[in-house]
Design a protein around this motif. Sequence first.
Motif, mmCIF file in Angstrom:
data_model
loop_
_atom_site.group_PDB
_atom_site.id
_atom_site.type_symbol
_atom_site.label_atom_id
_atom_site.label_comp_id
_atom_site.label_asym_id
_atom_site.label_seq_id
_atom_site.Cartn_x
_atom_site.Cartn_y
_atom_site.Cartn_z
ATOM 1 N N GLN A 42 -7.027 5.026 11.201
ATOM 2 C CA GLN A 42 -5.445 4.798 10.498
ATOM 3 C C GLN A 42 -4.541 4.657 9.747
ATOM 4 O O GLN A 42 -3.765 5.113 10.026
ATOM 5 C CB GLN A 42 -4.991 5.340 12.556
ATOM 6 C CG GLN A 42 -5.761 5.694 13.724
ATOM 7 C CD GLN A 42 -5.251 5.150 15.492
ATOM 8 O OE1 GLN A 42 -4.840 3.580 15.235
ATOM 9 N NE2 GLN A 42 -5.593 5.937 16.434
ATOM 10 N N LEU A 43 -4.607 3.326 9.167
ATOM 11 C CA LEU A 43 -3.928 3.134 8.516
ATOM 12 C C LEU A 43 -5.115 2.345 7.433
ATOM 13 O O LEU A 43 -6.787 1.805 8.156
ATOM 14 C CB LEU A 43 -3.142 1.530 9.259
ATOM 15 C CG LEU A 43 -2.316 1.776 9.847
ATOM 16 C CD1 LEU A 43 -1.457 0.555 10.719
ATOM 17 C CD2 LEU A 43 -0.861 2.666 9.238
ATOM 18 N N LEU A 44 -4.697 2.184 6.282
ATOM 19 C CA LEU A 44 -5.564 1.450 5.473
ATOM 20 C C LEU A 44 -4.963 0.100 4.563
ATOM 21 O O LEU A 44 -3.349 0.242 4.776
ATOM 22 C CB LEU A 44 -5.391 2.352 4.014
ATOM 23 C CG LEU A 44 -5.971 3.314 3.932
ATOM 24 C CD1 LEU A 44 -6.196 4.153 2.726
ATOM 25 C CD2 LEU A 44 -8.065 2.953 4.970
ATOM 26 N N ALA A 45 -5.189 -0.685 4.706
ATOM 27 C CA ALA A 45 -4.937 -2.536 3.888
ATOM 28 C C ALA A 45 -5.317 -2.901 3.065
ATOM 29 O O ALA A 45 -6.431 -2.259 2.528
ATOM 30 C CB ALA A 45 -5.668 -2.724 5.321
ATOM 31 N N VAL A 46 -4.464 -3.451 1.848
ATOM 32 C CA VAL A 46 -5.046 -4.315 0.691
ATOM 33 C C VAL A 46 -4.944 -5.421 1.082
ATOM 34 O O VAL A 46 -4.150 -5.906 1.568
ATOM 35 C CB VAL A 46 -4.086 -3.651 -0.615
ATOM 36 C CG1 VAL A 46 -3.542 -2.011 -0.404
ATOM 37 C CG2 VAL A 46 -2.362 -3.724 -0.550
ATOM 38 N N LEU A 78 -3.953 12.062 7.823
ATOM 39 C CA LEU A 78 -3.990 12.454 5.698
ATOM 40 C C LEU A 78 -5.712 11.557 5.810
ATOM 41 O O LEU A 78 -5.925 11.824 5.395
ATOM 42 C CB LEU A 78 -3.095 12.239 5.031
ATOM 43 C CG LEU A 78 -3.040 11.634 4.060
ATOM 44 C CD1 LEU A 78 -3.149 13.260 2.769
ATOM 45 C CD2 LEU A 78 -1.688 11.298 2.939
ATOM 46 N N ILE A 79 -5.501 10.447 6.327
ATOM 47 C CA ILE A 79 -6.724 9.260 5.617
ATOM 48 C C ILE A 79 -7.862 10.606 6.385
ATOM 49 O O ILE A 79 -8.897 10.042 5.987
ATOM 50 C CB ILE A 79 -6.472 7.912 6.715
ATOM 51 C CG1 ILE A 79 -6.015 7.139 5.864
ATOM 52 C CG2 ILE A 79 -7.701 7.228 6.685
ATOM 53 C CD1 ILE A 79 -4.995 5.880 6.787
ATOM 54 N N ALA A 80 -7.348 10.663 7.093
ATOM 55 C CA ALA A 80 -9.233 11.246 8.196
ATOM 56 C C ALA A 80 -9.930 12.495 7.187
ATOM 57 O O ALA A 80 -10.218 13.035 6.821
ATOM 58 C CB ALA A 80 -8.473 12.069 9.381
ATOM 59 N N SER A 92 -9.016 6.859 -1.629
ATOM 60 C CA SER A 92 -7.475 7.674 -0.455
ATOM 61 C C SER A 92 -6.165 6.878 -1.304
ATOM 62 O O SER A 92 -5.365 7.695 -1.666
ATOM 63 C CB SER A 92 -7.865 7.760 0.671
ATOM 64 O OG SER A 92 -8.905 8.835 1.271
ATOM 65 N N LEU A 93 -6.275 6.007 -1.097
ATOM 66 C CA LEU A 93 -4.712 5.000 -1.455
ATOM 67 C C LEU A 93 -5.007 5.647 -2.662
ATOM 68 O O LEU A 93 -3.352 5.972 -3.567
ATOM 69 C CB LEU A 93 -5.980 3.862 -1.078
ATOM 70 C CG LEU A 93 -4.617 2.171 -1.207
ATOM 71 C CD1 LEU A 93 -3.762 2.784 -0.225
ATOM 72 C CD2 LEU A 93 -5.331 1.391 -1.417
#
Length: 128
Positions: A42-46, A78-80, A92-93
């Motif tokens: 549901q989120l992306l992390a760095v 959007l991520i999905a 994606s990022l």
Amino acid sequence: MSTFPVCDDVLSESDEVLPLPDVAESLHVPVTRVHQMLRDRQLLAVKRDGVVGIPRLFLTEDAHHRGEIRVLKQMPGLIAVLRDGGFTDDESLRWMYQEDPTLPGRPVDALHGHLAREVLRRAQALGF
């Protein structure tokens, strides 16, 4: 405890990244819930300077509750869509933060305005 995915930090130094405990506090959820959101994509992390965080632009002020922060409504979708189109989390990022003169600007910025549907449409078209 299972781990959660972390992307390469492909963001500009000027792009703010919030540590996970700060995100949890802003969302009024336990940090383990933020971990689950990352596992659920549901989120992306760095990871920046050794600290895992969420890009600030993935969050927005809740229009109904001034001062309240929430996950940007379009972000999980959007991520999905990008993932279904064959993009890795890192890709994606990169796509979200890449300048697109036809928007104009970056897709992640456009998600905060009237072009959000256009960003999702373009993401869907990438998979075909």
